[in-house]
Design an enzyme around this catalytic site. Structure first.
Site, PDB file in Angstrom:
ATOM      1  N   LYS A   1      35.805  34.061  24.705  1.00 50.09           N
ATOM      2  CA  LYS A   1      36.998  34.812  24.282  1.00 50.09           C
ATOM      3  C   LYS A   1      37.066  34.881  22.763  1.00 50.09           C
ATOM      4  O   LYS A   1      37.446  35.906  22.192  1.00 50.09           O
ATOM      5  CB  LYS A   1      38.270  34.155  24.844  1.00 50.09           C
ATOM      6  CG  LYS A   1      38.480  34.420  26.322  1.00 50.09           C
ATOM      7  CD  LYS A   1      39.817  33.894  26.814  1.00 50.09           C
ATOM      8  CE  LYS A   1      40.013  34.217  28.292  1.00 50.09           C
ATOM      9  NZ  LYS A   1      41.266  33.719  28.848  1.00 50.09           N
TER      10      LYS A   1
ATOM     11  N   GLU B   1      35.855  26.040  37.579  1.00 49.48           N
ATOM     12  CA  GLU B   1      36.497  25.669  36.313  1.00 49.48           C
ATOM     13  C   GLU B   1      36.842  24.182  36.208  1.00 49.48           C
ATOM     14  O   GLU B   1      36.646  23.583  35.155  1.00 49.48           O
ATOM     15  CB  GLU B   1      37.754  26.520  36.087  1.00 49.48           C
ATOM     16  CG  GLU B   1      37.417  27.984  35.876  1.00 49.48           C
ATOM     17  CD  GLU B   1      38.641  28.840  35.598  1.00 49.48           C
ATOM     18  OE1 GLU B   1      39.303  28.632  34.576  1.00 49.48           O
ATOM     19  OE2 GLU B   1      38.956  29.703  36.439  1.00 49.48           O
TER      20      GLU B   1
ATOM     21  N   HIS C   1      26.905  39.478  59.688  1.00 53.56           N
ATOM     22  CA  HIS C   1      26.032  40.658  59.663  1.00 53.56           C
ATOM     23  C   HIS C   1      25.039  40.605  58.506  1.00 53.56           C
ATOM     24  O   HIS C   1      24.339  41.566  58.265  1.00 53.56           O
ATOM     25  CB  HIS C   1      26.896  41.926  59.605  1.00 53.56           C
ATOM     26  CG  HIS C   1      27.846  42.008  60.756  1.00 53.56           C
ATOM     27  ND1 HIS C   1      27.530  42.590  61.965  1.00 53.56           N
ATOM     28  CD2 HIS C   1      29.099  41.489  60.920  1.00 53.56           C
ATOM     29  CE1 HIS C   1      28.547  42.460  62.800  1.00 53.56           C
ATOM     30  NE2 HIS C   1      29.516  41.788  62.190  1.00 53.56           N
TER      31      HIS C   1
HETATM   32  C1  F6R Z   1      41.681  29.105  32.653  1.00 58.76           C
HETATM   33  C2  F6R Z   1      41.591  30.102  33.701  1.00 58.76           C
HETATM   34  C3  F6R Z   1      40.978  31.447  33.395  1.00 58.76           C
HETATM   35  C4  F6R Z   1      42.055  32.399  32.880  1.00 58.76           C
HETATM   36  C5  F6R Z   1      41.459  33.776  32.542  1.00 58.76           C
HETATM   37  C6  F6R Z   1      42.504  34.799  32.119  1.00 58.76           C
HETATM   38  O1  F6R Z   1      42.388  27.992  33.096  1.00 58.76           O
HETATM   39  O2  F6R Z   1      41.978  29.871  34.803  1.00 58.76           O
HETATM   40  O3  F6R Z   1      40.378  31.947  34.560  1.00 58.76           O
HETATM   41  O4  F6R Z   1      43.056  32.560  33.834  1.00 58.76           O
HETATM   42  O5  F6R Z   1      40.514  33.641  31.506  1.00 58.76           O
HETATM   43  O6  F6R Z   1      43.379  34.283  31.163  1.00 58.76           O
HETATM   44  P1  F6R Z   1      44.940  34.450  31.397  1.00 58.76           P
HETATM   45  O7  F6R Z   1      45.233  33.818  32.704  1.00 58.76           O
HETATM   46  O8  F6R Z   1      45.590  33.759  30.251  1.00 58.76           O
HETATM   47  O9  F6R Z   1      45.180  35.919  31.401  1.00 58.76           O
END
Ligand code: F6R
Length: 351
Positions: A345, A238, A254
């Site tokens: 998202k 990320e 293994h």
């Molecule tokens: C973004 C990040 C992502 C979010 C994941 C879940 O910085 O680290 O991996 O953590 O998309 O979102 P949250 O943490 O808000 O539930």
């Protein structure tokens, strides 16, 4: 002269302050701990035998890191669920921590709703969103952490709040002295790895320079090193926008060892280690590295630092966080945005 990791270049590319968030890990951890300590303790139903962290990505990793502290220490099974559905071995005698920094992650919300429907006791750890509303509606404990960060940068809040609350519920022993050691070690490491310190004296910058343009392979011994390796991978994904392979001892001896011993790529091997690893695992690391090293461009072992497990765990986490940060900057990339995650998202929310 290479000035890409100089303080000025770093801060002019990192316009959203990821470097400050990483530097502030000790403060955020302290704040998270206070949040967990201040919340009214839940009256646990009798016979809690499992703790399940429900979460994804930068929120879920807090569960892996907490679980790694107690793996061989407690009869309590700590598990992390990264999915919509709860596995059937979880039930009423499970204490659930639903962790979502944004509070709006659909897998976490679904798993949390299933836990509530089962009659399970749920603790919500979030900065707000739908998860906070769900917790309020059900009268569940709500560990509300400060908003405004990328979820992965809020690890200190999420981890600190959940672990301190587990101490408060006496699910885990008192960790006061471990916390104290962790805060002071982290303050020292944050200074040592920070952008102000030039590459010649900065181990995090040196590691990033060694890894530049290489395929990154992370191997780790069990326990806190393995959990940290997951954090290194996801932070490299990320922050640096790079892939990293991760595998674990002794299992990798293994299978993965075969591929690694014939690797013809530009690979650099990082081995994350801890002083509590089994002596045979230590021997395996030495022998395995000897077999695969001729096929690699480089290899480095990283031993955790500090005395207590908590301090040693975070000594690895903070180095990985800074490393992923400098790897982004070496490529001229802003470490903060995660566009693909944002777009995905958004599209999911439209369906
Ligand atoms: C973004 C990040 C992502 C979010 C994941 C879940 O910085 O680290 O991996 O953590 O998309 O979102 P949250 O943490 O808000 O539930």
């Amino acid at each position: 002269m290479d000035t890409r990791l100089d303080e000025q270049s770093v801060y002019s590319l990192d316009v959203q302050g990821m470097g400050d968030a990483i530097k502030n890990l000790p403060l955020m951890l302290k704040k998270g701990r206070e949040i967990g300590q201040e919340e009214e303790p839940l009256r646990l139903i009798r016979g809690i035998d499992r703790v399940a962290f429900l979460g994804m990505g930068g929120s879920a990793i807090s569960g892996d890191l907490i679980a790694s502290l107690f793996l061989d220490k407690l009869p309590l099974h700590i598990t992390v669920v990264r999915d919509y559905n709860l596995p059937p071995f979880l039930g009423k005698k499970t204490l659930y921590f639903a962790v979502s920094y944004s509070g709006d992650t659909e897998e976490t919300l679904e798993a949390c709703t299933q836990a509530l429907k089962l009659g399970g006791q749920v603790v919500a750890v979030t900065s707000g969103g739908q998860l906070a509303s769900l917790a309020r509606n059900f009268g569940s404990p709500l560990l509300l952490v400060p908003p405004g960060f990328q979820p992965r940068a809020a690890l200190g809040f999420l981890f600190g709040a959940a672990l301190a609350y587990m101490e408060k519920l006496k699910l885990v022993p008192d960790l006061s002295s471990q916390w104290e050691e962790t805060f002071s070690l982290l303050e020292e490491l944050a200074r040592r790895y920070s952008p102000e310190i030039p590459a010649s004296q900065n181990p995090a910058k040196q590691l990033a320079l060694a890894l530049e343009d290489k395929e990154i392979i992370i191997c780790a011994t069990p326990g806190i090193a393995a959990a940290s390796a997951l954090r290194w991978k996801t932070q490299i994904n990320e922050n640096s926008k790079l892939t990293a392979l991760v595998d674990f001892y002794p299992e990798l001896d293994h299978n993965e060892i075969v591929a690694l011993s014939l690797r013809k790529r530009n690979s650099f091997l990082l081995t994350l280690r801890d002083k509590e690893e089994h002596p045979r695992t230590a021997l395996r690391v030495a022998l395995t590295t000897k077999i695969i090293k001729p096929f690699l461009l480089g290899a480095e072992e990283i031993m955790s630092q500090g005395d207590s497990r908590l301090a040693r765990l975070f000594s690895l986490v903070i180095l990985g966080d800074f490393l992923s940060y400098y790897l982004a900057l070496l490529q001229g990339v802003d470490p903060t945005p995660v566009e693909a995650i944002r777009i995905l998202k958004k599209r999911l929310s439209e369906k």
